[in-house]
Design a protein around this motif. Structure first.
Motif, PDB file in Angstrom:
ATOM      1  N   ALA A 130       0.836  -1.206   0.000  1.00 38.03           N
ATOM      2  CA  ALA A 130       0.000   0.000   0.000  1.00 38.03           C
ATOM      3  C   ALA A 130       0.870   1.255   0.000  1.00 38.03           C
ATOM      4  CB  ALA A 130      -0.930   0.004   1.208  1.00 38.03           C
ATOM      5  N   VAL A 131       1.964   1.232   0.760  1.00 37.37           N
ATOM      6  CA  VAL A 131       2.870   2.384   0.772  1.00 37.37           C
ATOM      7  C   VAL A 131       3.464   2.594  -0.613  1.00 37.37           C
ATOM      8  CG1 VAL A 131       5.076   3.270   1.675  1.00 37.37           C
ATOM      9  CG2 VAL A 131       3.393   2.266   3.237  1.00 37.37           C
ATOM     10  N   ARG A 132       3.853   1.508  -1.267  1.00 44.34           N
ATOM     11  CA  ARG A 132       4.410   1.629  -2.625  1.00 44.34           C
ATOM     12  C   ARG A 132       3.405   2.268  -3.584  1.00 44.34           C
ATOM     13  NH1 ARG A 132       6.638  -3.539  -1.456  1.00 44.34           N
ATOM     14  NH2 ARG A 132       8.897  -3.425  -1.307  1.00 44.34           N
ATOM     15  N   VAL A 133       2.158   1.807  -3.536  1.00 37.17           N
ATOM     16  CA  VAL A 133       1.136   2.356  -4.436  1.00 37.17           C
ATOM     17  C   VAL A 133       0.943   3.840  -4.162  1.00 37.17           C
ATOM     18  CG1 VAL A 133      -1.333   2.308  -4.986  1.00 37.17           C
ATOM     19  CG2 VAL A 133      -0.045   0.163  -4.810  1.00 37.17           C
ATOM     20  N   LEU A 134       0.795   4.207  -2.883  1.00 33.71           N
ATOM     21  CA  LEU A 134       0.601   5.615  -2.542  1.00 33.71           C
ATOM     22  C   LEU A 134       1.812   6.451  -2.942  1.00 33.71           C
ATOM     23  CD1 LEU A 134      -1.087   5.247   0.960  1.00 33.71           C
ATOM     24  CD2 LEU A 134      -2.147   6.107  -1.137  1.00 33.71           C
ATOM     25  N   ALA A 135       3.004   5.913  -2.732  1.00 30.64           N
ATOM     26  CA  ALA A 135       4.225   6.652  -3.077  1.00 30.64           C
ATOM     27  C   ALA A 135       4.357   6.822  -4.593  1.00 30.64           C
ATOM     28  CB  ALA A 135       5.451   5.955  -2.499  1.00 30.64           C
ATOM     29  N   GLU A 136       3.986   5.800  -5.352  1.00 31.99           N
ATOM     30  CA  GLU A 136       4.038   5.923  -6.820  1.00 31.99           C
ATOM     31  C   GLU A 136       3.134   7.056  -7.294  1.00 31.99           C
ATOM     32  OE1 GLU A 136       2.959   2.043  -8.252  1.00 31.99           O
ATOM     33  OE2 GLU A 136       4.880   1.166  -7.627  1.00 31.99           O
ATOM     34  N   LEU A 137       1.947   7.118  -6.748  1.00 33.03           N
ATOM     35  CA  LEU A 137       1.034   8.203  -7.100  1.00 33.03           C
ATOM     36  C   LEU A 137       1.577   9.550  -6.603  1.00 33.03           C
ATOM     37  CD1 LEU A 137      -2.319   6.437  -6.176  1.00 33.03           C
ATOM     38  CD2 LEU A 137      -1.438   6.876  -8.485  1.00 33.03           C
ATOM     39  N   HIS A 138       2.075   9.557  -5.399  1.00 32.36           N
ATOM     40  CA  HIS A 138       2.595  10.762  -4.766  1.00 32.36           C
ATOM     41  C   HIS A 138       3.750  11.364  -5.577  1.00 32.36           C
ATOM     42  CE1 HIS A 138       3.622  13.345  -1.358  1.00 32.36           C
ATOM     43  NE2 HIS A 138       4.855  12.887  -1.388  1.00 32.36           N
ATOM     44  N   PHE A 139       4.698  10.532  -5.946  1.00 37.43           N
ATOM     45  CA  PHE A 139       5.904  11.020  -6.617  1.00 37.43           C
ATOM     46  C   PHE A 139       5.696  11.332  -8.093  1.00 37.43           C
ATOM     47  CE2 PHE A 139       8.332   8.938  -3.024  1.00 37.43           C
ATOM     48  CZ  PHE A 139       8.646  10.145  -2.429  1.00 37.43           C
ATOM     49  N   ARG A 140       4.484  11.231  -8.569  1.00 39.36           N
ATOM     50  CA  ARG A 140       4.187  11.715  -9.923  1.00 39.36           C
ATOM     51  C   ARG A 140       4.219  13.239  -9.935  1.00 39.36           C
ATOM     52  NH1 ARG A 140      -1.313   9.725 -11.502  1.00 39.36           N
ATOM     53  NH2 ARG A 140      -0.827  10.845 -13.410  1.00 39.36           N
TER      54      ARG A 140
END
Length: 193
Positions: free
Chosen positions: A125-135
């Motif tokens: 879940a952290v990876r998914v949120l971070a991928e979206l975040h770092f866009r």
């Protein structure tokens, strides 16, 4: 009342079972005693689990209270340039507007960190949120400026989940940077018509 129950038990038993073999009744009673021990142990286990759960809930409440205080201090400084310089300086000199963005993004990351440390989310879940975040441009700018502080604090705290959260953020940040430029903040929204 208890004394009366103790005194009255033998006559009541004699009255209820006058013809019974008292040795046989004693054996039956002992078998119920064994069951009583099992039920008592289960009750004690239930109390221990309840206390553990309450301690966990108290820790969560304390964490939430501390975060609310931190959030209030940060939000006050966002609107006051005099208070903004009270926070620790970043690794690079940036404008006050950028500082506001970095501080606000820090609040967002802090929320995700707290969710991870309190086991409300997992690595995936952290990876998914971070991928979206770092866009986004502001998110990358924040991590570029603040990641070393996050890393140092997590390692100093000795909290394995805090360290793991920073590692996950670092991994996804590196992948995002390698994938190409972020979406510019100015292009997030279309101009109003």
């Amino acid at each position: 009342m208890t004394t009366l129950a103790v005194v009255m038990t033998p006559p009541l038993l004699q009255w209820a079972a006058p013809e019974e073999d008292w040795d046989e009744l004693s054996k039956i009673s002992q078998s119920y005693s064994a069951l009583s021990v099992i039920f008592s142990a289960l009750a004690l286990l239930g109390v221990a689990m309840s206390l553990s759960y309450q301690a966990h809930q108290t820790a969560i409440a304390n964490e939430e209270s501390q975060r609310a205080g931190h959030r209030q201090l940060l939000l006050q400084s966002l609107d006051d340039p005099v208070l903004a310089v009270c926070w620790e300086p970043l690794s690079e000199t940036i404008s006050l507007q950028e500082r506001k963005q970095v501080a606000y993004v820090n609040l967002l990351v802090s929320d995700r960190d707290a969710d991870y440390r309190l086991k409300r989310t997992n690595d995936d879940a952290v990876r998914v949120l971070a991928e979206l975040h770092f866009r986004g441009e502001a998110a990358r700018r924040h991590w570029h400026l603040a990641s070393s502080n996050w890393r140092r604090f997590a390692e100093a705290s000795g909290d394995r989940r805090a360290v793991r959260f920073v590692q996950l953020m670092d991994e996804v940040y590196a992948q995002s940077v390698a994938a190409g430029p972020p979406i510019a903040s100015a292009s997030y929204y279309s101009p109003t018509s």
